[in-house]
Motif scaffolding. Sequence first.
Motif, PDB file in Angstrom:
ATOM      1  N   SER A 108       0.366   1.955   7.623  1.00  0.00           N
ATOM      2  CA  SER A 108       0.970   1.720   6.308  1.00  0.00           C
ATOM      3  C   SER A 108       0.535   2.784   5.312  1.00  0.00           C
ATOM      4  O   SER A 108       1.314   3.198   4.450  1.00  0.00           O
ATOM      5  CB  SER A 108       0.589   0.328   5.791  1.00  0.00           C
ATOM      6  OG  SER A 108      -0.820   0.185   5.718  1.00  0.00           O
ATOM      7  N   ILE A 109      -0.707   3.238   5.425  1.00  0.00           N
ATOM      8  CA  ILE A 109      -1.195   4.312   4.557  1.00  0.00           C
ATOM      9  C   ILE A 109      -0.517   5.623   4.918  1.00  0.00           C
ATOM     10  O   ILE A 109      -0.086   6.388   4.040  1.00  0.00           O
ATOM     11  CB  ILE A 109      -2.727   4.430   4.657  1.00  0.00           C
ATOM     12  CG1 ILE A 109      -3.380   3.155   4.104  1.00  0.00           C
ATOM     13  CG2 ILE A 109      -3.235   5.667   3.908  1.00  0.00           C
ATOM     14  CD1 ILE A 109      -4.881   3.085   4.317  1.00  0.00           C
ATOM     15  N   GLU A 150     -10.445   2.967   4.420  1.00  0.00           N
ATOM     16  CA  GLU A 150     -10.363   1.525   4.658  1.00  0.00           C
ATOM     17  C   GLU A 150     -11.741   0.904   4.586  1.00  0.00           C
ATOM     18  O   GLU A 150     -12.755   1.568   4.843  1.00  0.00           O
ATOM     19  CB  GLU A 150      -9.730   1.251   6.030  1.00  0.00           C
ATOM     20  CG  GLU A 150      -8.288   1.712   6.128  1.00  0.00           C
ATOM     21  CD  GLU A 150      -7.602   1.247   7.402  1.00  0.00           C
ATOM     22  OE1 GLU A 150      -7.802   0.078   7.787  1.00  0.00           O
ATOM     23  OE2 GLU A 150      -6.877   2.051   8.004  1.00  0.00           O
ATOM     24  N   ILE A 200      -8.470   8.072  -0.062  1.00  0.00           N
ATOM     25  CA  ILE A 200      -8.062   6.788   0.515  1.00  0.00           C
ATOM     26  C   ILE A 200      -8.819   6.559   1.811  1.00  0.00           C
ATOM     27  O   ILE A 200      -8.862   7.432   2.684  1.00  0.00           O
ATOM     28  CB  ILE A 200      -6.550   6.743   0.802  1.00  0.00           C
ATOM     29  CG1 ILE A 200      -5.738   7.080  -0.443  1.00  0.00           C
ATOM     30  CG2 ILE A 200      -6.162   5.359   1.326  1.00  0.00           C
ATOM     31  CD1 ILE A 200      -4.236   7.147  -0.201  1.00  0.00           C
ATOM     32  N   ILE A 245       0.828  -1.202   0.000  1.00  0.00           N
ATOM     33  CA  ILE A 245       0.000   0.000   0.000  1.00  0.00           C
ATOM     34  C   ILE A 245       0.863   1.252   0.000  1.00  0.00           C
ATOM     35  O   ILE A 245       0.524   2.257  -0.638  1.00  0.00           O
ATOM     36  CB  ILE A 245      -0.991   0.000   1.194  1.00  0.00           C
ATOM     37  CG1 ILE A 245      -2.048   1.106   1.027  1.00  0.00           C
ATOM     38  CG2 ILE A 245      -0.279   0.140   2.515  1.00  0.00           C
ATOM     39  CD1 ILE A 245      -3.060   0.843  -0.031  1.00  0.00           C
ATOM     40  N   ILE A 269       0.640   4.128  -3.186  1.00  0.00           N
ATOM     41  CA  ILE A 269       0.434   5.574  -3.023  1.00  0.00           C
ATOM     42  C   ILE A 269       1.549   6.342  -3.711  1.00  0.00           C
ATOM     43  O   ILE A 269       1.316   7.336  -4.417  1.00  0.00           O
ATOM     44  CB  ILE A 269       0.343   5.924  -1.529  1.00  0.00           C
ATOM     45  CG1 ILE A 269      -0.898   5.274  -0.913  1.00  0.00           C
ATOM     46  CG2 ILE A 269       0.307   7.442  -1.332  1.00  0.00           C
ATOM     47  CD1 ILE A 269      -0.946   5.341   0.600  1.00  0.00           C
ATOM     48  N   TYR A 311      -7.646  11.681   2.880  1.00  0.00           N
ATOM     49  CA  TYR A 311      -7.693  10.374   3.533  1.00  0.00           C
ATOM     50  C   TYR A 311      -8.395  10.451   4.885  1.00  0.00           C
ATOM     51  O   TYR A 311      -8.449  11.489   5.533  1.00  0.00           O
ATOM     52  CB  TYR A 311      -6.279   9.815   3.703  1.00  0.00           C
ATOM     53  CG  TYR A 311      -5.387  10.625   4.624  1.00  0.00           C
ATOM     54  CD1 TYR A 311      -5.178  10.238   5.948  1.00  0.00           C
ATOM     55  CD2 TYR A 311      -4.749  11.778   4.172  1.00  0.00           C
ATOM     56  CE1 TYR A 311      -4.367  10.984   6.792  1.00  0.00           C
ATOM     57  CE2 TYR A 311      -3.936  12.528   5.007  1.00  0.00           C
ATOM     58  CZ  TYR A 311      -3.745  12.116   6.315  1.00  0.00           C
ATOM     59  OH  TYR A 311      -2.946  12.857   7.152  1.00  0.00           O
ATOM     60  N   ASP A 350      -8.372   0.274   1.268  1.00  0.00           N
ATOM     61  CA  ASP A 350      -7.570  -0.782   1.884  1.00  0.00           C
ATOM     62  C   ASP A 350      -8.546  -1.663   2.646  1.00  0.00           C
ATOM     63  O   ASP A 350      -9.085  -1.268   3.672  1.00  0.00           O
ATOM     64  CB  ASP A 350      -6.532  -0.148   2.819  1.00  0.00           C
ATOM     65  CG  ASP A 350      -5.690  -1.185   3.556  1.00  0.00           C
ATOM     66  OD1 ASP A 350      -6.098  -2.366   3.597  1.00  0.00           O
ATOM     67  OD2 ASP A 350      -4.654  -0.809   4.116  1.00  0.00           O
ATOM     68  N   CYS A 373      -6.885   6.065   9.151  1.00  0.00           N
ATOM     69  CA  CYS A 373      -6.223   5.135   8.237  1.00  0.00           C
ATOM     70  C   CYS A 373      -5.022   4.469   8.908  1.00  0.00           C
ATOM     71  O   CYS A 373      -4.348   5.055   9.759  1.00  0.00           O
ATOM     72  CB  CYS A 373      -5.774   5.862   6.973  1.00  0.00           C
ATOM     73  SG  CYS A 373      -7.076   6.056   5.736  1.00  0.00           S
ATOM     74  N   GLY A 408       2.839   5.664   3.546  1.00  0.00           N
ATOM     75  CA  GLY A 408       2.784   5.912   2.108  1.00  0.00           C
ATOM     76  C   GLY A 408       2.575   7.378   1.802  1.00  0.00           C
ATOM     77  O   GLY A 408       3.178   7.929   0.868  1.00  0.00           O
TER      78      GLY A 408
END
Length: 415
Positions: free
Chosen positions: A141-142, A187, A185, A118, A122, A134, A216, A138, A145
């Motif tokens: 990992s996001i 989830e 973005i 991920i 991005i 976003y 995600d 989140c 990114g």
Amino acid sequence: MDLFEKFSKDMGPLGQHSDMDHTNYYMFPKLEGPIAPRMQFRGKEVLTWSLNNYLGLANHPEVREADTKATEDWGLAYPMGARMMTGNTEHHEKFENDLAAFVNKESCMLLNYGYQGIMSLIDALVGRKDVVVYDAECHASIIDGLRLHVGKRFVYLHNDMESLEKQLARAEKLANENGGGVLVITEGVFGMSGSMGNIKGVVELKEKFQFRLLIDDAHGFGTMGPTGAGTDEEQGVQEGVDLYFSTFAKSMASIGGFVAGNKQVIEFLKYNVRSQIFAKSLPMPLVIGNQKRLDLLKSKPELKDKLWTIVNAMQSGLKEKGFNIGKTQSPVTPVFLNGVWQEAANMIMDLRNNYNIFCSMIVYPVVPKGVIMLRIIPTAAHSMEDVNETIRVFEEIKKKLDKGVYQTEEVGQLA
């Protein structure tokens, strides 16, 4: 300040504790034995609620057989090299095609790891002129990114469509001025709270704004939707999701991940996702083993049905006993209690040592100060007896918490 001294300070009270074995107890516990609802912890059997083995596939006999045979047939080295060079096979391509069809997308790309995947997506999708919007909750990992993104990014309040609309207005204006685009973005299922992302609400905003949507769905793939195809299937908006990402580390109890979407976009990603271009291809035993997991996910709906039987029993049972489980809409089951980190530490040791219950403990800054969250992950492998035992134990430890039993001077004094 010395660099190594800084490490200890940054870790807070646990890092400063003189007995580092206590730190390992909380932060790096060792579960041993076959992956199952009951495993070994420090020489004792514990009932485990901390494994994302949602469908119970980790030790499913057909999965174990497929993993073993693929390792015997291919070894861990094959194929050698990155996909663009020497690391592509028919098995990789078939698996990608099957994944794409399952989540109702044109095309799919395998990723070696979810976290790494991920982040790299991005990085590949947005440039200096583009704007990212976003959800505030989140996954890390996001967020990592987004740190790679050299353009602007705006955050909206968790699942708040009014907040998202305001940020989209800002983002669209800036993107139009710069000649860029907007990427949203969120989830599918948020891994701490268990709440579903309002994917339908986000998709509806496409009528007012120009943006692409990446979700995600690490915790939703295999667990949500009539067929298990994910949270967007659950909410009936698969066509509105431009890029669907998930990992194999949750419902499929394996390693790797994938992203699915429009064929042209996926082809672009295959030539631009740096973590795949410059990394060895996913080893054949993982590809074949994951293919078997996908086949079982599709052909054995009873696995998801059993998962939800356990989930519903656990969540309804906890609520009946007066526990606060937040707004979860998924198998992720948080239990919120009032207390500080030292009480949480003593409680978790009491649970593990004296009640033989192993679950994860979450404290500030993941949750507000004064809040303790115990995170339970029910699976299809658990039984109703496991659920009833856990609820009974939770009643006991809550009484002890309310009486101040866990307010001790030393971490682990109850051990």
